[in-house]
Design a protein around this motif. Structure first.
Motif, PDB file in Angstrom:
ATOM      1  N   VAL A 254      -7.503   7.439 -10.288  1.00  0.00           N
ATOM      2  CA  VAL A 254      -6.390   6.570  -9.923  1.00  0.00           C
ATOM      3  C   VAL A 254      -6.908   5.425  -9.064  1.00  0.00           C
ATOM      4  N   THR A 255      -6.169   4.347  -9.065  1.00  0.00           N
ATOM      5  CA  THR A 255      -6.566   3.187  -8.274  1.00  0.00           C
ATOM      6  C   THR A 255      -5.847   3.203  -6.941  1.00  0.00           C
ATOM      7  N   SER A 256      -6.349   2.442  -5.998  1.00  0.00           N
ATOM      8  CA  SER A 256      -5.653   2.298  -4.717  1.00  0.00           C
ATOM      9  C   SER A 256      -4.284   1.683  -4.932  1.00  0.00           C
ATOM     10  N   VAL A 257      -4.186   0.752  -5.873  1.00  0.00           N
ATOM     11  CA  VAL A 257      -2.908   0.072  -6.093  1.00  0.00           C
ATOM     12  C   VAL A 257      -1.874   0.987  -6.757  1.00  0.00           C
ATOM     13  N   ASP A 258      -2.287   2.134  -7.289  1.00  0.00           N
ATOM     14  CA  ASP A 258      -1.334   3.112  -7.818  1.00  0.00           C
ATOM     15  C   ASP A 258      -0.544   3.786  -6.694  1.00  0.00           C
ATOM     16  N   ASN A 259      -1.077   3.749  -5.490  1.00  0.00           N
ATOM     17  CA  ASN A 259      -0.423   4.348  -4.335  1.00  0.00           C
ATOM     18  C   ASN A 259       0.815   3.508  -3.997  1.00  0.00           C
ATOM     19  N   PRO A 260       1.999   4.116  -3.979  1.00  0.00           N
ATOM     20  CA  PRO A 260       3.219   3.334  -3.765  1.00  0.00           C
ATOM     21  C   PRO A 260       3.301   2.663  -2.390  1.00  0.00           C
ATOM     22  N   VAL A 261       2.545   3.125  -1.415  1.00  0.00           N
ATOM     23  CA  VAL A 261       2.594   2.485  -0.094  1.00  0.00           C
ATOM     24  C   VAL A 261       1.454   1.497   0.122  1.00  0.00           C
ATOM     25  N   TYR A 262       0.607   1.346  -0.893  1.00  0.00           N
ATOM     26  CA  TYR A 262      -0.501   0.393  -0.792  1.00  0.00           C
ATOM     27  C   TYR A 262       0.042  -1.009  -0.998  1.00  0.00           C
ATOM     28  N   ASP A 263      -0.233  -1.870  -0.065  1.00  0.00           N
ATOM     29  CA  ASP A 263       0.260  -3.249  -0.110  1.00  0.00           C
ATOM     30  C   ASP A 263      -0.630  -4.075  -1.044  1.00  0.00           C
TER      31      ASP A 263
END
Length: 173
Positions: free
Chosen positions: A113-122
Motif C-alpha cells: 500500500v502507498t502512504s497516500v492510501d492512508n485516509p489521514v495522510y495529507d
C-alpha cells in the motif's frame, strides 16, 4: 526480564479491569524490544511480533531470534516496512506473500500500500515529498514500490555487516 530500554526491552501492562470489578479481565502486556540488543529477543514464546522496518534488519534476526519464538504458540508476524528493493530477505518474503498457494494455506500474505492510501495522510505531504525526493526515493518511501534501494552506492551494503571495529576485533594497526 529487565524492563530496561538500554538493554533492549520495555514492558507495557494494560489493565482491563479495576480492582474489585465483578468481572475481572486478565491483564495484557506488550513487550517492546530492539534488534540492536539481539539477546533480548531470546527466550519467551510469542503470540505476535511486529517487526517495524523489517527490510532494515538482518535476516538472521528473523530466522534465529524471532521465528522460533512464534512456532510453539502458532503466533503471527507483521512486517510493516518500506521495501528497500526485492533482492533482500524481506523482498523475497514480500514476493512469497504474492503466491496464491501461500495465501490459500495461510502461510504468508503480503500487501503493498502507498502512504497516500492512508485516509489521514495529507496529499500536501506527498506533494512535498515528490518535490524534494528523487523519483526512486519517492516511489519507495511514499508509493511503497520496491526500487534498487535509492541513494545506495552499493545496494547490498548493510552497516551491521560491512562496518567493523578493527580495534575491537584486534586488527587495528
Amino acid at each position: 526480564m529487565t524492563d530496561n530500554p538500554k538493554n533492549g526491552d520495555c514492558r507495557i501492562v494494560i489493565k482491563w479491569s479495576d480492582e474489585g470489578d465483578k468481572h475481572q479481565i486478565p491483564d495484557s502486556w506488550v513487550q517492546v524490544k530492539s534488534s540492536m540488543v539481539e539477546d533480548s529477543l531470546l527466550g519467551e514464546e510469542l503470540d505476535m511480533v511486529v517487526v517495524s522496518e523489517a527490510s532494515r534488519i538482518h535476516e538472521r534476526i528473523w530466522t534465529e531470534y524471532l521465528l522460533q519464538r512464534l512456532t510453539t504458540r502458532k503466533g503471527i508476524a507483521f512486517f510493516p516496512s518500506t521495501p528497500r528493493g526485492l533482492g533482500n530477505w524481506y523482498g523475497k518474503l514480500v514476493l512469497l506473500g504474492q503466491d496464491p498457494q501461500q495465501i490459500e494455506e495461510k502461510k504468508v500474505e503480503s500487501l503493498m500500500v502507498t502512504s497516500v492510501d492512508n485516509p489521514v495522510y495529507d496529499q500536501s505531504e506527498a506533494d512535498f515529498a515528490k518535490a524534494h525526493l528523487t523519483e526512486e526515493e519517492y516511489n519507495e518511501q511514499v508509493m511503497g514500490r520496491p526500487t534498487s534501494m535509492s541513494g545506495s552506492i552499493y545496494p547490498a551494503w548493510m552497516p551491521e555487516v560491512h562496518v567493523k571495529d578493527f580495534k575491537k576485533e584486534g586488527i587495528a594497526p
